[in-house]
Structure formats: C-alpha cells, structure tokens
Design an enzyme around this catalytic site. Structure first.
Site, PDB file in Angstrom:
ATOM      1  N   GLU A 242       0.838  -1.208   0.000  1.00  0.00           N
ATOM      2  CA  GLU A 242       0.000   0.000   0.000  1.00  0.00           C
ATOM      3  C   GLU A 242       0.872   1.257   0.000  1.00  0.00           C
ATOM      4  O   GLU A 242       0.661   2.189  -0.770  1.00  0.00           O
ATOM      5  CB  GLU A 242      -0.895  -0.043   1.252  1.00  0.00           C
ATOM      6  CG  GLU A 242      -1.666   1.236   1.506  1.00  0.00           C
ATOM      7  CD  GLU A 242      -2.814   1.045   2.507  1.00  0.00           C
ATOM      8  OE1 GLU A 242      -3.306  -0.087   2.660  1.00  0.00           O
ATOM      9  OE2 GLU A 242      -3.227   2.044   3.104  1.00  0.00           O
ATOM     10  N   ARG A 243       1.882   1.244   0.864  1.00  0.00           N
ATOM     11  CA  ARG A 243       2.725   2.440   0.988  1.00  0.00           C
ATOM     12  C   ARG A 243       3.587   2.638  -0.251  1.00  0.00           C
ATOM     13  O   ARG A 243       3.777   3.764  -0.707  1.00  0.00           O
ATOM     14  CB  ARG A 243       3.557   2.349   2.271  1.00  0.00           C
ATOM     15  CG  ARG A 243       2.654   2.577   3.465  1.00  0.00           C
ATOM     16  CD  ARG A 243       3.224   2.274   4.813  1.00  0.00           C
ATOM     17  NE  ARG A 243       2.096   2.301   5.757  1.00  0.00           N
ATOM     18  CZ  ARG A 243       2.127   1.832   6.992  1.00  0.00           C
ATOM     19  NH1 ARG A 243       3.231   1.316   7.460  1.00  0.00           N
ATOM     20  NH2 ARG A 243       1.063   1.893   7.773  1.00  0.00           N
TER      21      ARG A 243
END
Ligand SMILES: Cc1cc2nc3c(=O)[nH]c(=O)nc-3n(C[C@H](O)[C@H](O)[C@H](O)COP(=O)(O)OP(=O)(O)OC[C@H]3O[C@@H](n4cnc5c(N)ncnc54)[C@H](O)[C@@H]3O)c2cc1C
Length: 381
Positions: A242-243
């Site tokens: 996600e990051r």
C-alpha cells in the site's frame, strides 16, 4: 532501476489509458462523488493492468515490481487523486494478502474476478476506535461450526460503496492486542452486511468512502486468508505494498502538477512579463523539481530492494512520510503561483490542494511513519 524499451512501451500504455479512460471524465465523477468502478475496472483488466505482479495462473501478468513502479507513476498523473487511489486499492491494497496467502479456491473465486475488473475489492481495517493503532480493533468474528459470525463497524473504507468483496481484518480470538486477528473475505451481498453511510470528504471526491456495518454476517471459515490468528502480521505486510504504490503515485501527481503550473506561468503576464521570468518563481519550482527527483530515486531504491526480496519497511516508511509532505508543498506552491484562479473550484490546483492532503493521514499518518522510523533506528525508548 533498469528501465527497458518494454517499460517505456508499458509507460505509454498506462499514460494513454489515463488520458483516454480517466481524465475526460474526472470532472463529472468528482461532481457525482463517485466514479463507475464496474465500468472502468474491466477496461483496465482487459489491458492486464489490475494484476501486474500476480501469477499468470491466478489471472495476473507475472511481471516484476518494476512495472508497478511505472504503473504507479503514470496512474498518479490522472487529473484527480480519487480514481488512482481506488485503482491502487484494487491492485495493491486489498489483494496482495489474498494472492500471497489465499487458497486456490479463494483466489479463483475472489482474486481472478478482481484482476479482470469484474469484481471491485476493498480493504476494511480501520474502525471508529482503531485507525493508527490497529490493536484497538473491535470487529469480531466468532466461530460457529464451519462459519465465522462477524459483528462490528468499519470506517473510511475506500471503494466501500461499490465493493463486491472486502478483505476484512477482524478479531478471531480473545487474545487482545496484535494477537488473534485474521483476514477474512466478506462478499458484500452477505446478509447482515450494509453500507451504513457514504461519507463526504474534503477531497478525493470521485472515490467512494464508506462506513460499514456487520451484524451477524456469516461467511465460511474457508474464507480466511492464510492462517487463523496471523491476520495482523499479514496486514502489516500488505501495508508495505500500500505504501509503496502510494509513493509511486505521488511522483506522477507532483510531476504533472509542476508541468501544468509551468504551462500557466509561461502564459500569464504580470508586471509586463510572463510570471515564469521571475527568478523567485523559477527557484521555487526548481527546488520542488529537485525534491520530486529525490523521491523518485528513493522510490527506485525501495523498489530495487523489493525486487531483491529484501524487507522494504524502512524504505517504504521513509518515502511514505516524505511523499505526502512534498505533495502538500507542491500543491500549495502551485496554487499560490496561479493566484486567484488557483483558488477557484474550476481550476485543477484547488482539487490537487484538497486531494493531496489525504496522504499524510490515509495509509498510516505521518506520525505513524515517524513512530516506525524511530523504532527501526533505535531513536528514543
Ligand atoms: C479518504 C480516506 C480513505 C481511507 N481508506 C481506507 C481504507 O480503504 N481502508 C482502511 O482500512 N482505512 C482507510 N482509511 C483510514 C486511514 O488509514 C486512517 O484514517 C488512518 O490510519 C488514521 O487513523 P484515524 O483516522 O483513526 O486517526 P487516529 O488514529 O485517531 O489519529 C489521529 C491523528 O493523531 C496523530 N497520531 C496518531 N498516532 C500518533 C502517535 N503515536 N504520536 C503522535 N501523533 C499520533 C496523527 O496525526 C493522526 O492523524 C481511509 C481514510 C481516509 C481519510
């Protein structure tokens, strides 16, 4: 990072699809407060864009992470933050755990349709009392024979209004804290599940955000992703994907913001000369270009480490701290140099100003990144 001719062709494919299938509709979708995921996702799926790194046997492309970098940078160039975020939820936030730990049956029923774009996925972690601190999670799945019975509330869930299935993080034992959580696939047509509220936001209007309610929602225990009780650890790994994608999106979004601002400043005449001829403005933009370049190459270092199979927590966390801070600075500066028109709702700068504010909160707040960096580097107790 070694980008080949193939990467450049892929970059062009993504840029074209953003310009053809997203940008012309952004104003309409922002106004409507939602983009039509079930229309857009199959178009992206048909081009193989929703499952770049997933195994071909599961319906993915079997590409390596360098293509995700290119995908993120190009997707970030879309003329809003909401649609790229929603796509990134589908590709890199709601599906990695399923691909990595799901059974063949789960992958066939849920991952494969997410990769064609037929099904829309969402990741449901956050709750009213559990955002930054996932240990506060209260949604509970209690085993009854071969079924989980799920009760609880999830908040701020991207794609939540349109989703066909959710990757839910829930408590499956009384151990408390970070122990005893599991990731469970919940189809949204299961009785007892409902979207309690469609949430209105400061920005990212084209992305739908939901508050969700689970009242005695029954799903088979076989819908558990991976091991029962390992949900927190699996979600922490999923947060890395996600990051990373969020950091790649930031490069494209900031790059296009500078390009659009430069185009305006070359045309706009103030005190008898185009604004861009002021050294102050040139230096401010040059400084931002330098920072975007630093972020881009830091991302490449992160992606290279990921490609080598190394733990990228520190890289991804540092970039996730710096990218949103940079985006906020770029958004503010671009708006400033546009003057009054930059403040008008009709101008892209006001949308970017609102949209870019999210990432210092969403996907882990800046302070959560700082907490992780402090822990990793042995700063403080
Ligand atoms: C538009 C949007 C979309 C989202 N999409 C999703 C989604 O799809 N799925 C999902 O599960 N969640 C989603 N979220 C939730 C998001 O991840 C959380 O909002 C975020 O993690 C922060 O949690 P919180 O809102 O509960 O803030 P809190 O945990 O209450 O924290 C509030 C603030 O306190 C500060 N803070 C927190 N911890 C510390 C600390 N240790 N030291 C100092 N300061 C601290 C930070 O500034 C933080 O912003 C979304 C949020 C938004 C706004």
């Amino acid at each position: 990072m070694q980008f080949t001719e193939d990467h450049e062709m892929f970059r062009k494919t993504v840029r074209d699809v953003v310009e053809r299938e997203i940008n012309p509709y952004v104003d309409e979708w922002e106004e409507a407060g939602m983009f039509p995921a079930h229309e857009l996702f199959p178009k992206l799926g048909a081009l193989g864009l929703l499952g770049l790194e997933y195994a071909e046997a599961d319906g993915g492309q079997g590409a390596d992470h360098s293509y995700t970098v290119v995908f993120g940078e190009e997707l970030g160039r879309a003329h809003c933050g909401g649609v790229p975020m929603a796509i990134a939820v589908q590709t890199d936030m709601a599906t990695p755990s399923l691909a990595n730990f799901g059974t063949e049956d789960l992958k066939r029923r849920y991952l494969a349709p997410a990769l064609t774009g037929e099904a829309v996925a969402a990741i449901a972690v956050t709750e009213p009392d559990a955002g930054s601190d996932v240990a506060g999670l209260r949604t509970r799945a209690v085993r009854d024979g071969d079924e989980w019975v799920i009760n609880g509330t999830k908040l701020y869930i991207t794609n939540g209004v349109q989703a066909d299935w959710l990757c839910v993080l829930a408590r499956t034992s009384d151990e408390g804290g970070y122990r005893g959580m599991s990731q469970i696939i919940v189809p949204t047509d299961t009785p007892g599940f409902s979207v309690a509220k469609r949430l209105k936001k400061l920005g990212n209007w084209s992305s739908d955000t939901a508050e969700m309610s689970f009242v005695d929602v029954r799903v088979p225990v076989t819908n558990t992703i991976g091991e029962v009780g390992r949900g927190f650890q699996q979600q922490m790994a999923q947060f890395q994907n996600e990051r990373m994608i969020a950091n790649y999106l930031a490069v494209g979004a900031n790059e296009v913001a500078i390009e659009r601002t430069l185009a305006y400043l070359r045309e706009r005449v103030v005190f008898d000369k185009p604004l861009i001829e002021n050294q102050h403005i040139q230096f401010e933009l040059a400084g931002l270009v330098a920072e975007i370049d630093m972020l881009r190459h830091y991302n490449y270092a992160c992606a290279s480490a990921y490609l080598r199979g190394e733990d990228t927590t520190r890289f991804a966390t540092i970039a996730k701290l710096m990218a949103p801070r940079l985006s906020r600075k770029v958004a503010d500066t671009c708006l400033q140099f546009h003057g009054g028109i930059g403040y008008m709702a009709e101008t892209w700068t006001s949308r970017y100003f609102r949209d870019s504010r999210l990432w210092s909160i969403g996907g882990g707040a800046d302070e959560v990144m700082l907490r992780t960096i402090a822990r990793l580097d042995g700063i403080g107790s």
